[in-house]
Motif scaffolding. Structure first.
Motif, short mmCIF file in Angstrom:
data_model
loop_
_atom_site.label_atom_id
_atom_site.label_comp_id
_atom_site.label_asym_id
_atom_site.label_seq_id
_atom_site.Cartn_x
_atom_site.Cartn_y
_atom_site.Cartn_z
N ILE A 1 6.44 -0.95 13.53
CA ILE A 1 5.94 -2.30 13.76
C ILE A 1 6.15 -3.16 12.53
N ALA A 2 5.85 -2.59 11.35
CA ALA A 2 6.02 -3.34 10.10
C ALA A 2 7.49 -3.73 9.90
N GLU A 3 8.39 -2.81 10.19
CA GLU A 3 9.82 -3.11 10.03
C GLU A 3 10.26 -4.19 11.03
N SER A 4 9.71 -4.12 12.25
CA SER A 4 10.06 -5.11 13.26
C SER A 4 9.48 -6.48 12.90
N GLU A 5 8.26 -6.49 12.34
CA GLU A 5 7.67 -7.75 11.90
C GLU A 5 8.52 -8.41 10.82
N MET A 6 9.04 -7.60 9.90
CA MET A 6 9.91 -8.13 8.86
C MET A 6 11.19 -8.69 9.48
N SER A 7 11.72 -7.99 10.48
CA SER A 7 12.92 -8.49 11.17
C SER A 7 12.64 -9.81 11.86
N VAL A 8 11.48 -9.92 12.51
CA VAL A 8 11.11 -11.16 13.19
C VAL A 8 10.93 -12.28 12.17
N TYR A 9 10.29 -11.95 11.03
CA TYR A 9 10.10 -12.94 9.97
C TYR A 9 11.44 -13.50 9.49
N LYS A 10 12.40 -12.63 9.26
CA LYS A 10 13.69 -13.07 8.76
C LYS A 10 14.41 -13.97 9.77
N LYS A 11 14.23 -13.68 11.04
CA LYS A 11 14.87 -14.48 12.08
C LYS A 11 14.22 -15.86 12.23
N ASN A 12 12.93 -15.96 11.90
CA ASN A 12 12.18 -17.17 12.23
C ASN A 12 11.65 -17.95 11.02
N LYS A 13 11.86 -17.44 9.82
CA LYS A 13 11.25 -18.09 8.65
C LYS A 13 11.74 -19.53 8.45
N GLY A 14 12.93 -19.84 8.98
CA GLY A 14 13.45 -21.19 8.84
C GLY A 14 12.70 -22.23 9.64
N TYR A 15 11.83 -21.79 10.56
CA TYR A 15 11.08 -22.73 11.39
C TYR A 15 9.77 -23.18 10.74
N PHE A 16 9.38 -22.54 9.64
CA PHE A 16 8.08 -22.83 9.04
C PHE A 16 8.22 -23.80 7.86
N LYS B 1 -2.51 -13.17 10.05
CA LYS B 1 -1.71 -11.99 9.72
C LYS B 1 -0.94 -11.42 10.91
N ASP B 2 -1.32 -11.86 12.12
CA ASP B 2 -0.64 -11.33 13.32
C ASP B 2 0.42 -12.30 13.86
N ILE B 3 0.82 -13.27 13.02
CA ILE B 3 1.75 -14.29 13.48
C ILE B 3 3.05 -13.70 14.01
N PHE B 4 3.50 -12.59 13.44
CA PHE B 4 4.77 -11.97 13.85
C PHE B 4 4.56 -10.73 14.73
N PHE B 5 3.28 -10.40 14.99
CA PHE B 5 2.98 -9.14 15.66
C PHE B 5 3.51 -9.11 17.10
N GLU B 6 3.20 -10.14 17.88
CA GLU B 6 3.58 -10.13 19.30
C GLU B 6 5.09 -10.02 19.47
N ASP B 7 5.84 -10.81 18.66
CA ASP B 7 7.29 -10.74 18.76
C ASP B 7 7.81 -9.38 18.32
N ALA B 8 7.15 -8.77 17.34
CA ALA B 8 7.55 -7.44 16.89
C ALA B 8 7.36 -6.41 18.00
N ILE B 9 6.20 -6.51 18.68
CA ILE B 9 5.95 -5.59 19.81
C ILE B 9 6.99 -5.80 20.90
N ASN B 10 7.27 -7.05 21.24
CA ASN B 10 8.27 -7.36 22.28
C ASN B 10 9.66 -6.86 21.91
#
Length: 454
Positions: A23-38, A59-68
Motif C-alpha cells: 500500500i505504501a509503495e502504491s501510495e508513493m506511485s499515486v503521489y508521483k502521478k498526481n503531485k502536479g495537481y496540488f 494522511k489518507d489523501i492517496f489511500f483510496e487511489d492506492a487501494i484501487n
C-alpha cells in the motif's frame, strides 16, 4: 493466500489482505502521478513533498487511489487461486483500516452455480428424413414463378382478396390523428393480415377512386398508447392490381436459368434442395439434442446469468436490425411493443440458453474433452480462409494473430462442438408427435424465410 470463508448458494465470500508495504509503495506511485495537481504555498507546483500534501489534505489523501491500483490484481490472483468461475462484478467492502497496517478487503461475488446433469447419453431427438419431397420441389419452383410474376392493373372491377391495392390513409382516435397512423402510396395485399385486424376486409368491394372510412379496434396487446382503442382510418383507394404468374414451360426455364427444359431445371432444384435439407436437418438435430439436454439439467440459474443472456440477445437483434437499416426502437414500435416487454419475452428462452451452456460445460468436464494444437490451428485457418484465403502470406500472419488473440475462444468453441457431436452420436432418433411438423418446418428453403420476413 486467499481462503473461502463461506458459500451461500452461488455466492462466495472471501477476504483479500493487502500488505502495508504494498500500500505504501502504491501510495508513493499515486503521489508521483498526481503531485502536479496540488498547489502548496511555498512550493512550486508539483514540487511539494508527499508528507506536506498529506499534512494539508489528510494522511489518507492517496489511500483510496492506492487501494484501487492494488485491488484488481490482488482480486484476479485470489480468483485464480480459489479456482472460481465468477459471473458478475464483485461486492467490495473495507470496513475499517489503520494507516500503515495491512488492510483486509471483504469480497463477495457470484459464481457459476452447482449443476447436475441427470443423463446426457441416449437423449431422444426427432427422427428426420433427408429426402427431398416432390412437394418441396414444387414449392420452390412456385416461389420462382411468384418472383417473376407480372403485375396487372385493373380499374373495371372492385377490389377482392388477393389483390394488391395502393392506398392513402389517415387514422384518428377520438377525432385526433395519432403518430404512425398516416400513410401515402402504401401497397397492401388484401388478405395478407399485414394491417390491423378488420382493416383489409373493409377494402374488399371498393373501387379505384373511392374514399371511405375503415373502422377498427386496436388489439389489447398493441402499443400501450393505442391498445384496445377504437380508430377510424379515412382511406383513398388509388389503384388495384394483381400478379399474373408465368406459365411453367421450357421458355420460362430458359429465361430464368441456364437450363433448357423444365425437367433439367427440376433436377437442379432437387440437388440444391438436398444440400439445404441435409444442412437444415443437421442444425435441427443439434438444436433438438441441446433442448433435450436442457430437460436433464438440474440447476438454479442465477438471475444475473439470465440478465446477461437477455442483454446479449438484445445486442444481436439490434446489430441485425442495423444491418437492414432499422433501429431497435423503430422495430419495437412496429411490433407495438417496448424494450422492457421485449426483454421480458426473452427471459424464458434466455434461461434455457444458460442451462444449455452449463449442461454442455458439464459434459465437457465429465468427458474430459480436450483439443490438440493441430485442431486449434486448423480451426483458426478455417476462420481466416473466409477473408484471406486468396492471400497465403496474409493468411499465415492472420492465423498467428488469431492464435495469440483468440486462442481461448477457439478452444472453447471446439470443445463445445465436440461435446455436441458426442451428444448426437449417443442420441436416439424417435418418431415424436410433432415430427412431421418439425420436418416440414426444417425443410423450408431460404427463399421461403426471406418471403416471410418481407
Amino acid at each position: 493466500m486467499a481462503e473461502i470463508l463461506k458459500k451461500e448458494k452461488n455466492v462466495v465470500y472471501f477476504n483479500i489482505v493487502l500488505p502495508a508495504k504494498d500500500i505504501a509503495e502504491s501510495e508513493m506511485s499515486v503521489y508521483k502521478k498526481n503531485k502536479g495537481y496540488f498547489n502548496i504555498p511555498g512550493f512550486r507546483k508539483g514540487k511539494a513533498p508527499k508528507k506536506i500534501i498529506e499534512n494539508m489534505y489528510g494522511k489518507d489523501i492517496f489511500f483510496e487511489d492506492a487501494i484501487n491500483e492494488l485491488l484488481p490484481q490482488a482480486y484476479d490472483k485470489a480468483v485464480e487461486e480459489l479456482e472460481l468461475e465468477v459471473i458478475d462484478q464483485p461486492n467490495v467492502n473495507i470496513e475499517e483500516f489503520t494507516h500503515g497496517e495491512d488492510v483486509t478487503v471483504s469480497i463477495d461475488v457470484q459464481v457459476k452455480p452447482d449443476i447436475k446433469v441427470k443423463k446426457y447419453k441416449g437423449l431422444e431427438i426427432n427422427k428426420l428424413s433427408d429426402e427431398v419431397t416432390d412437394e418441396l420441389i414444387d414449392k420452390t419452383i412456385e416461389n420462382e414463378r411468384t418472383k417473376n410474376a407480372r403485375r396487372i392493373n385493373v380499374d373495371e372491377r372492385p377490389a377482392k382478396e388477393g389483390d394488391i391495392v395502393t392506398i392513402d390513409f389517415v387514422g384518428t382516435t377520438d377525432g385526433e390523428e395519432f403518430e404512425g397512423g398516416t400513410g401515402n402510396d402504401q401497397e397492401l395485399e388484401l388478405g395478407s393480415g399485414t394491417f390491423i385486424p378488420g382493416f383489409e376486409e373493409q377494402i374488399v368491394g371498393k373501387n379505384v377512386g373511392e374514399e371511405f372510412d375503415v373502422e377498427v379496434t386496436f388489439p389489447e396487446d398493441y402499443h400501450e398508447n393505442l391498445a384496445g382503442k377504437d380508430a377510424t382510418f379515412h382511406v383513398n383507394l388509388k389503384s388495384i392490381s394483381y400478379e399474373e404468374l408465368p406459365e411453367l414451360d421450357d421458355e420460362f426455364i430458359k429465361d430464368i436459368s441456364e437450363f433448357d427444359t423444365v425437367d433439367e431445371y427440376r433436377e437442379d432444384v432437387k440437388k440444391n434442395l438436398k444440400d439445404q435439407v441435409v444442412a437444415s436437418n443437421k442444425a435441427a438435430r443439434q438444436e433438438d439434442v441441446l433442448m433435450a439436454l436442457v430437460d436433464e439439467v438440474e440447476v438454479e440459474v442465477p438471475e444475473v446469468m439470465i440478465d446477461h443472456e437477455v442483454e446479449q440477445k438484445v445486442k444481436e437483434v439490434e446489430y441485425n436490425l442495423q444491418s437492414q437499416g432499422l433501429e431497435l426502437d423503430m422495430y419495437l414500435n412496429m411490433l407495438g411493443s417496448s424494450l422492457e416487454k421485449f426483454k421480458e419475452d426473452l427471459r424464458e428462452g434466455a434461461e434455457d440458453k444458460v442451462k444449455m451452456t452449463l449442461g454442455v460445460e458439464e459434459v465437457i468436464r465429465q468427458e474430459d474433452i480436450e483439443v490438440s494444437d493441430d485442431e486449434i490451428k486448423e480451426e483458426a485457418g478455417k476462420i481466416v480462409d473466409q477473408y484471406f484465403g486468396d492471400d497465403p502470406e496474409k493468411r499465415d500472419d492472420m492465423i498467428d494473430i488469431m492464435l495469440n488473440r483468440d486462442k481461448d475462444r477457439i478452444v472453447a468453441s471446439l470443445k463445445e462442438q465436440k461435446a455436441i457431436d458426442l451428444l448426437l452420436s449417443e442420441a436416439k432418433e424417435v418418431e415424436k408427435k410433432d415430427s412431421e411438423e418439425t420436418k416440414e418446418n426444417k425443410q423450408e428453403t431460404e427463399e421461403d424465410t426471406e418471403e416471410v420476413e418481407e
